[in-house]
Design a protein around this motif. Structure first.
Motif, PDB file in Angstrom:
ATOM      1  N   ARG A 109       0.827  -1.215   0.000  1.00  9.12           N
ATOM      2  CA  ARG A 109       0.000   0.000   0.000  1.00  9.12           C
ATOM      3  C   ARG A 109       0.856   1.259   0.000  1.00  9.12           C
ATOM      4  N   LEU A 161      -8.762   0.340  -5.372  1.00  9.89           N
ATOM      5  CA  LEU A 161      -8.783   0.091  -3.936  1.00  9.89           C
ATOM      6  C   LEU A 161     -10.080   0.609  -3.328  1.00  9.89           C
ATOM      7  N   SER A 162     -10.757  -0.228  -2.545  1.00  7.75           N
ATOM      8  CA  SER A 162     -12.025   0.150  -1.914  1.00  7.75           C
ATOM      9  C   SER A 162     -11.999  -0.236  -0.440  1.00  7.75           C
ATOM     10  N   ARG A 163     -12.470   0.647   0.398  1.00  9.86           N
ATOM     11  CA  ARG A 163     -12.570   0.345   1.823  1.00  9.86           C
ATOM     12  C   ARG A 163     -13.658  -0.701   2.039  1.00  9.86           C
ATOM     13  N   THR A 164     -13.283  -1.846   2.551  1.00  7.72           N
ATOM     14  CA  THR A 164     -14.210  -2.952   2.785  1.00  7.72           C
ATOM     15  C   THR A 164     -13.827  -3.641   4.084  1.00  7.72           C
ATOM     16  N   SER A 179     -10.512  -1.331   8.748  1.00  7.24           N
ATOM     17  CA  SER A 179      -9.449  -0.833   7.870  1.00  7.24           C
ATOM     18  C   SER A 179      -9.195  -1.748   6.680  1.00  7.24           C
ATOM     19  N   THR A 198      -9.611  -3.863   3.058  1.00  5.41           N
ATOM     20  CA  THR A 198      -9.761  -3.357   1.697  1.00  5.41           C
ATOM     21  C   THR A 198     -10.228  -4.454   0.748  1.00  5.41           C
ATOM     22  N   SER A 232      -4.357   3.886   4.723  1.00  3.53           N
ATOM     23  CA  SER A 232      -5.637   3.184   4.687  1.00  3.53           C
ATOM     24  C   SER A 232      -6.765   4.013   4.105  1.00  3.53           C
ATOM     25  N   ILE A 263      -9.222   5.911   1.577  1.00  5.78           N
ATOM     26  CA  ILE A 263      -9.665   5.565   0.240  1.00  5.78           C
ATOM     27  C   ILE A 263     -10.380   6.759  -0.377  1.00  5.78           C
TER      28      ILE A 263
END
Length: 520
Positions: free
Chosen positions: A100, A118-121, A185, A187, A486, A488
């Protein structure tokens, strides 16, 4: 470019300095690093298919988790005394942080178009049964002592779990013991998008890309170069075969790496074998279902299941659209690549790896039994596995898709026989002129660390000079406090460095360094 094996003397002539075999995330990462470190070196990428990122880096051929050991139980095994070994989880988390950091640098410097890959998941683990609940609690307590896992939450409260992921609890037996952990946190990574952007950046910086070109053999010349035989697979090729010479070769061809390294004849590949495993996922794009689950949820693997077969119900974001995916269901194909040859396994057999292959088979009869069971399972049985995660799942909402082909590394162990190697393995010639990557998970998520290892193994005399520059891009490499990466960008556009700041603030350097003994 001087030969990686020497520090002085006139370099041998070659058509190109660096050849990267395979248009996936590993080649893209190594090429990107080399282009930054040595911009005068010529780089050429060969991809046998008509586009890059079509095998293991294709988003539908991998879980796209962004492996950080936040939710994957196979990275935190239980010791005989009941304690939880977190060393591998810490290592993988650190390695993903390095990736990252590299991606942040490339976005900030404009070498990546944007951060839409990249997606916050949130990453979750969900288990059922008193024994598994107890294990998950002990895992949470062990990980919670390390600052890298500071945002991990644990709960046995169904109402809390329902808030995190409603589909896990709806219509579930109220007497069943359940527990979950969550890390906000986490992704989701579209490695296809990322790979294409990285290779576009490489080409923009002067690298050459040759799609529909397959490397069929490699031979070392007397002057230390590599002569590669190239097959032009395009329909209108003027000539089908030609050769190219290179000073350094990286084999980042996924399942195709083993036969190419065997073709090169380097002694370091002796004893290595590979066992191919295919699989399937269930996928839904039903907006009503997708909207009710925003997480990657990993469960506990069945007895004998390989790590890549740990069941998980994932939010996936591909080309800006959200899906849910469940699986994988293991299968078998003798091919080493999804779009490869059916004789892949047979043609990789050598006298020097037969013992390894047979030994690994005898030691992993439970894996064989698991694979046979998966192959024989009826569709209704497979769908029931999804309903154990999501009791309200209905067949009409889901479709089956074929996953990517994975090749489990088999290598000699201390007794001279074979053992399955779960993970990735760098194989490099002693003179540093060729290297390749074997194996599967965690794979793409740890590409930056893996490719730095390739640089150190293959260019030892230059690496000392390179390291300070690498450390400015990826601070974690020198054991410093990981950069906070972290954040996004929801718009998927180029973002400033401040956009990557962790929502819970930065790590305390003193605390992080005090944990150095537990970091691997």
């Amino acid at each position: 470019m001087t030969s990686p094996a020497t520090t002085a003397g006139a370099p041998a002539r070659a058509d190109v300095d660096v050849v990267l075999i395979g248009g996936g995330i590993m080649s893209a990462t190594l090429g990107t690093l080399l282009q930054q470190l040595e911009p005068s070196w010529s780089i050429r990428i060969y991809e046998r298919l008509d586009d890059v990122a079509q095998e293991s880096s294709n988003p539908w051929n991998n879980a796209g988790t962004g492996h950080a050991a936040l939710c994957e139980l196979n990275y935190t095994p239980e010791r005989k005394d009941g304690s939880i070994d977190i060393s591998k989880a810490v290592t993988i988390n650190e390695q993903f942080e390095v990736s990252r950091e590299l991606w942040q640098h490339l976005v900030a410097s404009g070498r990546l178009k944007d951060d839409s890959f990249l997606s916050r998941t949130p990453h979750m683990t969900f288990v059922r049964g008193e024994k598994n609940v107890d294990y998950l609690r002990r895992r949470y307590e062990a990980l919670g002592k390390h600052p890298l896992f500071r945002d991990l939450e644990f709960s046995t409260d169904r109402s809390a779990i329902q808030q995190w992921a409603p589909l896990l609890t709806q219509d579930r037996d109220p007497d069943e013991a359940v527990a979950a952990t969550r890390a906000t946190s986490g992704t989701d990574v579209d490695f296809g998008n990322l790979t294409r952007q990285m290779i576009d950046g490489l080409v923009g910086g002067g690298a050459q890309l040759r799609t529909e070109h397959e490397i069929t053999s490699l031979k070392k010349t007397k002057d230390g170069r590599w002569r590669l035989r190239v097959k032009d697979r395009s329909w209108n090729a003027d000539r089908r075969h030609h050769t190219v010479t290179a000073k350094f070769v990286f084999v980042g061809a996924g399942g195709g790496a083993l036969p190419l390294l065997q073709s090169a004849g380097i002694p370091e590949i002796k004893g290595f074998g590979g066992f191919p495993i295919s699989g399937e996922f269930l996928r839904t794009s039903n907006p009503e279902v997708v909207a009710r689950h925003q997480a990657k949820v990993y469960g506990k693997a069945d007895v004998g299941a390989p790590p890549m077969s740990v069941p998980h119900l994932d939010t996936r974001v591909i080309d800006g659209k959200q899906y849910l995916m469940f699986g994988p269901y293991a299968g078998f194909s003798p091919k080493y690549l999804k779009k490869g040859k059916y004789l892949g396994l047979i043609t990789s057999l050598r006298l020097h790896n037969l013992t390894s292959m047979l030994g690994a088979g005898l030691k992993n009869l439970d894996l064989t039994q698991y694979l046979v069971g998966q192959l024989a399972a009826a569709p209704e049985t497979k769908f029931h596995a999804l309903q154990q995660f999501m009791p309200t799942a209905h067949p009409k909402d889901w479709e089956r898709i074929t996953a990517g082909q994975r090749v489990q590394v088999i290598k000699r162990d201390s007794d001279g026989k074979g053992v399955l190697q779960f993970g990735t393995e760098i194989v490099a010639a002693s003179d540093g002129t060729i290297a390749g990557l074997l194996g599967a998970s965690p794979g793409a998520s740890t590409a930056a660390s893996a490719m730095v290892d390739v640089l150190e193994k293959c260019f030892p005399f230059r690496f000392t000079k390179w390291r300070p520059e690498l450390a400015t891009v990826m601070p974690s490499l020198d054991g410093g406090v990981p950069a906070d990466v972290s954040g996004i960008s929801s718009a998927g556009t180029a973002v400033p460095e401040s956009a990557f700041v962790h929502p819970d603030g930065v790590l305390d350097a003193a605390v992080y360094e005090s944990q150095a003994d537990s970091r691997v």
